[in-house]
Design a protein around this motif. Sequence first.
Motif, PDB file in Angstrom:
ATOM      1  N   GLU A 176       0.916  -1.010  -0.014  1.00  0.00           N
ATOM      2  CA  GLU A 176       0.079   0.043   0.017  1.00  0.00           C
ATOM      3  C   GLU A 176       0.887   1.131  -0.052  1.00  0.00           C
ATOM      4  OE1 GLU A 176      -3.036   0.122   2.839  1.00  0.00           O
ATOM      5  OE2 GLU A 176      -4.011  -1.675   2.259  1.00  0.00           O
ATOM      6  N   THR A 177       1.907   1.087   0.712  1.00  0.00           N
ATOM      7  CA  THR A 177       2.814   2.301   0.911  1.00  0.00           C
ATOM      8  C   THR A 177       3.616   2.709  -0.710  1.00  0.00           C
ATOM      9  OG1 THR A 177       3.375   1.644   2.943  1.00  0.00           O
ATOM     10  CG2 THR A 177       4.733   3.323   1.781  1.00  0.00           C
ATOM     11  N   TYR A 183       0.599   4.250  -2.706  1.00  0.00           N
ATOM     12  CA  TYR A 183       0.478   5.752  -2.266  1.00  0.00           C
ATOM     13  C   TYR A 183       1.585   6.583  -2.713  1.00  0.00           C
ATOM     14  CZ  TYR A 183       1.311   9.668   0.732  1.00  0.00           C
ATOM     15  OH  TYR A 183       1.569  10.766   1.268  1.00  0.00           O
ATOM     16  N   SER A 231      -6.808   7.891  -0.576  1.00  0.00           N
ATOM     17  CA  SER A 231      -7.710   6.917  -0.106  1.00  0.00           C
ATOM     18  C   SER A 231      -6.593   5.818   0.489  1.00  0.00           C
ATOM     19  CB  SER A 231      -8.359   6.071  -1.199  1.00  0.00           C
ATOM     20  OG  SER A 231      -7.241   5.500  -2.279  1.00  0.00           O
ATOM     21  N   TYR A 232      -5.385   5.687   0.147  1.00  0.00           N
ATOM     22  CA  TYR A 232      -4.536   4.844   0.800  1.00  0.00           C
ATOM     23  C   TYR A 232      -3.855   5.426   2.138  1.00  0.00           C
ATOM     24  CZ  TYR A 232      -4.233   1.697  -3.329  1.00  0.00           C
ATOM     25  OH  TYR A 232      -4.606   0.907  -4.100  1.00  0.00           O
ATOM     26  N   ASN A 233      -3.849   6.656   1.997  1.00  0.00           N
ATOM     27  CA  ASN A 233      -3.206   7.327   3.346  1.00  0.00           C
ATOM     28  C   ASN A 233      -3.940   8.645   3.340  1.00  0.00           C
ATOM     29  OD1 ASN A 233      -1.959   8.455   5.618  1.00  0.00           O
ATOM     30  ND2 ASN A 233       0.142   8.350   4.501  1.00  0.00           N
ATOM     31  N   TYR A 247      -6.676   8.894  -5.170  1.00  0.00           N
ATOM     32  CA  TYR A 247      -6.245   7.533  -4.898  1.00  0.00           C
ATOM     33  C   TYR A 247      -5.117   7.713  -3.786  1.00  0.00           C
ATOM     34  CZ  TYR A 247      -8.235   5.574  -8.889  1.00  0.00           C
ATOM     35  OH  TYR A 247      -9.266   4.869 -10.015  1.00  0.00           O
TER      36      TYR A 247
END
Length: 193
Positions: free
Chosen positions: A2-3, A6, A33-35, A30
């Motif tokens: 995910e990082t 992101y 939404s991840y962070n 986007y």
Amino acid sequence: METNLYNNYLFKAIENYPYELEKAIEALNYALSYNPKSVKALCLMARIQNEQLGDYELAKEYYEKALMSRLDIPDVYPDYIRLLINNEDYEEAQKLIDFARQVKGIDKAGIELAQASLFEANLEFDKAGKSLNDAKLLGMNNDFINYVDEVISRVNKKLKIQNKINQEAENKKTETVDKPETSWFRNRLNNLL
């Protein structure tokens, strides 16, 4: 994983702003939404809201979210202070400037430049000049110092205009006091008393 996603989306947003706004906003959404607490992403979204869409209140909310996420990130302060000054939230801008001076790693020259902008907006040109000189002393590159010299020139022109207006007002006040009719009336009144 995910990082990495992101970071990829954040880099795409940064790369596309301000030339490809649609792509920048899509990538930024986007990334958020991840962070959702990403200071960089929140600040970029605030800039888009302010600079491109003219939504001051929403931009302010994004900056506030960024500061709630982390107070120690120096990137938030210059743009947020400029937003507050441009929208005449002078007291709030001064509080933020005072706090920003305490942040480790802050661009002190940039904060002094922001302080000068606040003084200039309040028509306090003498104070603005002092802050601009402090900014020059703290500046670490020639481009910044040259820019500050241009700002000093502009502030000095405004100071001259302000002094001229003040002088004209003083002269006008003196002229009305020394009008012959007024003096004659005063003399007659004194003679009668």
